[in-house]
Write an enzyme that holds these catalytic residues in place. Structure first.
Site, mmCIF file in Angstrom:
data_model
loop_
_atom_site.group_PDB
_atom_site.id
_atom_site.type_symbol
_atom_site.label_atom_id
_atom_site.label_comp_id
_atom_site.label_asym_id
_atom_site.label_seq_id
_atom_site.Cartn_x
_atom_site.Cartn_y
_atom_site.Cartn_z
ATOM 1 N N MET A 1 0.841 -1.202 0.000
ATOM 2 C CA MET A 1 0.000 0.000 0.000
ATOM 3 C C MET A 1 0.878 1.254 0.000
ATOM 4 S SD MET A 1 -3.402 -1.016 2.065
ATOM 5 C CE MET A 1 -2.771 -0.863 3.722
ATOM 6 N N GLY A 2 2.144 1.093 -0.361
ATOM 7 C CA GLY A 2 3.027 2.246 -0.473
ATOM 8 C C GLY A 2 3.511 2.759 0.871
ATOM 9 N N HIS B 1 9.302 -3.413 3.573
ATOM 10 C CA HIS B 1 8.868 -3.676 2.194
ATOM 11 C C HIS B 1 10.087 -4.017 1.327
ATOM 12 C CE1 HIS B 1 5.541 -0.735 3.371
ATOM 13 N NE2 HIS B 1 4.850 -1.761 2.958
ATOM 14 N N HIS C 1 8.984 1.239 3.392
ATOM 15 C CA HIS C 1 10.071 1.269 4.383
ATOM 16 C C HIS C 1 10.946 0.037 4.160
ATOM 17 C CE1 HIS C 1 7.639 -1.750 6.354
ATOM 18 N NE2 HIS C 1 6.618 -0.896 6.443
ATOM 19 N N SER D 1 6.357 -0.123 10.036
ATOM 20 C CA SER D 1 5.009 -0.059 9.487
ATOM 21 C C SER D 1 4.822 1.325 8.888
ATOM 22 C CB SER D 1 3.995 -0.274 10.617
ATOM 23 O OG SER D 1 2.721 0.177 10.212
HETATM 24 P P1 AMP Z 1 1.481 -3.039 3.386
HETATM 25 O O1 AMP Z 1 2.042 -1.986 2.486
HETATM 26 O O2 AMP Z 1 1.432 -2.652 4.823
HETATM 27 O O3 AMP Z 1 0.182 -3.613 2.864
HETATM 28 O O4 AMP Z 1 2.517 -4.237 3.334
HETATM 29 C C1 AMP Z 1 2.907 -4.835 2.122
HETATM 30 C C2 AMP Z 1 3.673 -6.105 2.436
HETATM 31 O O5 AMP Z 1 4.842 -5.782 3.205
HETATM 32 C C3 AMP Z 1 2.850 -7.093 3.289
HETATM 33 O O6 AMP Z 1 3.112 -8.416 2.850
HETATM 34 C C4 AMP Z 1 3.389 -6.859 4.675
HETATM 35 O O7 AMP Z 1 3.257 -7.977 5.528
HETATM 36 C C5 AMP Z 1 4.851 -6.552 4.388
HETATM 37 N N1 AMP Z 1 5.435 -5.802 5.506
HETATM 38 C C6 AMP Z 1 4.941 -4.672 6.085
HETATM 39 N N2 AMP Z 1 5.721 -4.296 7.125
HETATM 40 C C7 AMP Z 1 6.717 -5.210 7.207
HETATM 41 C C8 AMP Z 1 7.843 -5.384 8.075
HETATM 42 N N3 AMP Z 1 8.095 -4.546 9.078
HETATM 43 N N4 AMP Z 1 8.655 -6.440 7.869
HETATM 44 C C9 AMP Z 1 8.403 -7.303 6.857
HETATM 45 N N5 AMP Z 1 7.374 -7.205 5.994
HETATM 46 C C10 AMP Z 1 6.540 -6.170 6.174
#
Ligand code: AMP
Length: 256
Positions: A4-5, A11, A8, A159
């Site tokens: 979702m952009g 990602h 960090h 996050s």
């Molecule tokens: P999101 O952008 O929050 O939807 O996350 C995209 C992907 O990155 C998802 O598969 C998350 O589980 C992964 N992700 C987000 N935060 C972390 C983190 N701190 N460590 C590892 N993977 C992450």
């Protein structure tokens, strides 16, 4: 790799794994409205597309898919996905409709991108179980690869929502990782889970600006809630809490 952009290092760990293993890496950036059960959380979700694109380019990503909402949802989906038990506990219970939104958008992305491999973070452990159910039950020919949680130096799980924390909230948020570490240590020392859980819940109650939603021990794959720790089972502790207005989740796998 769906995201979702507001990218960090967490990602980028997924991206790095993908670039190393696959011939072609595609990252999507789409803040999916249907997985938000809280309108304010959706509206205030951080965005930094230009920085994200620079990061992805430097990381060797081949394509970035940045669709508009109308492209992904020319009409509102009628289909509802129900993940059974996973809907009734933890994230499923506290965010009604969330996993339906995740399941539908990830299915759409799988159909559009047609990956052989898809990378997801352990940070969203219950989401991993959801995706594995989706792939199994709908026969997607895709291998799911789970990447460990990337943390800040003090332990806070990275996050995109951390960007919304004030300096003080950022410090307070450490209670989430600390509680997981203390609980895991005490379980390994032989303390009863229910005693550990109660003590952690009390510690959260003492922090005025933090509101705990759940702190639970689960079997790592089925997400069966456990009342006792069994070192021979694959278990994880999962937590969700509001720090101020910001809802954060984390988990720790305590044996493998
Ligand atoms: P999101 O952008 O929050 O939807 O996350 C995209 C992907 O990155 C998802 O598969 C998350 O589980 C992964 N992700 C987000 N935060 C972390 C983190 N701190 N460590 C590892 N993977 C992450």
């Amino acid at each position: 790799m769906p995201t979702m952009g507001a990218l960090h290092q967490g990602h980028l760990d997924l991206v790095k794994k993908c670039v190393a293993q696959a011939d072609c890496t595609v990252v999507s950036i789409f803040v999916n409205p249907t997985q938000f059960n809280n309108q304010e959380d959706f509206e205030k979700y951080p965005s930094s597309v230009k920085e994200d694109l620079d990061l992805l380019e430097s990381a060797g990503v081949d394509y970035v898919f940045l669709p508009e909402v109308d492209t992904m949802y020319p009409s509102s989906p009628v289909l509802k996905l129900n993940f059974g038990h996973l809907e009734t506990i933890l994230e499923g219970a506290f965010r009604p409709g969330h996993f339906n939104g995740v399941g539908v958008i990830v299915s759409k992305l799988f159909h559009i991108i047609r990956p052989d491999l898809a990378f997801f973070g352990q940070k969203d452990l219950q989401q991993v179980a959801i995706i594995q159910t989706l792939v199994r039950d709908l026969s997607f020919p895709i291998e799911i690869i789970v990447v460990p949680t990337r943390r800040e130096e003090d332990g806070l799980a990275m996050s995109s929502r951390n960007r919304r924390l004030s300096d003080l909230e950022r410090k307070t948020a450490l209670i989430i990782f600390d509680s997981l570490s203390v609980a895991a240590k005490e379980l390994k020392e032989g303390k009863e889970w229910l005693v550990v859980q109660e003590q952690i819940i009390r510690q959260f109650q003492e922090q005025e600006s933090v509101k705990l939603e759940y702190f639970e021990l689960v079997e790592r794959e089925t997400f069966e809630i456990k009342k006792h720790f069994d070192p021979h089972q694959k278990m994880a502790i999962c937590v969700a809490a509001y720090v101020g207005e910001i809802r954060l989740i984390d988990n720790l796998i305590i044996n493998s």
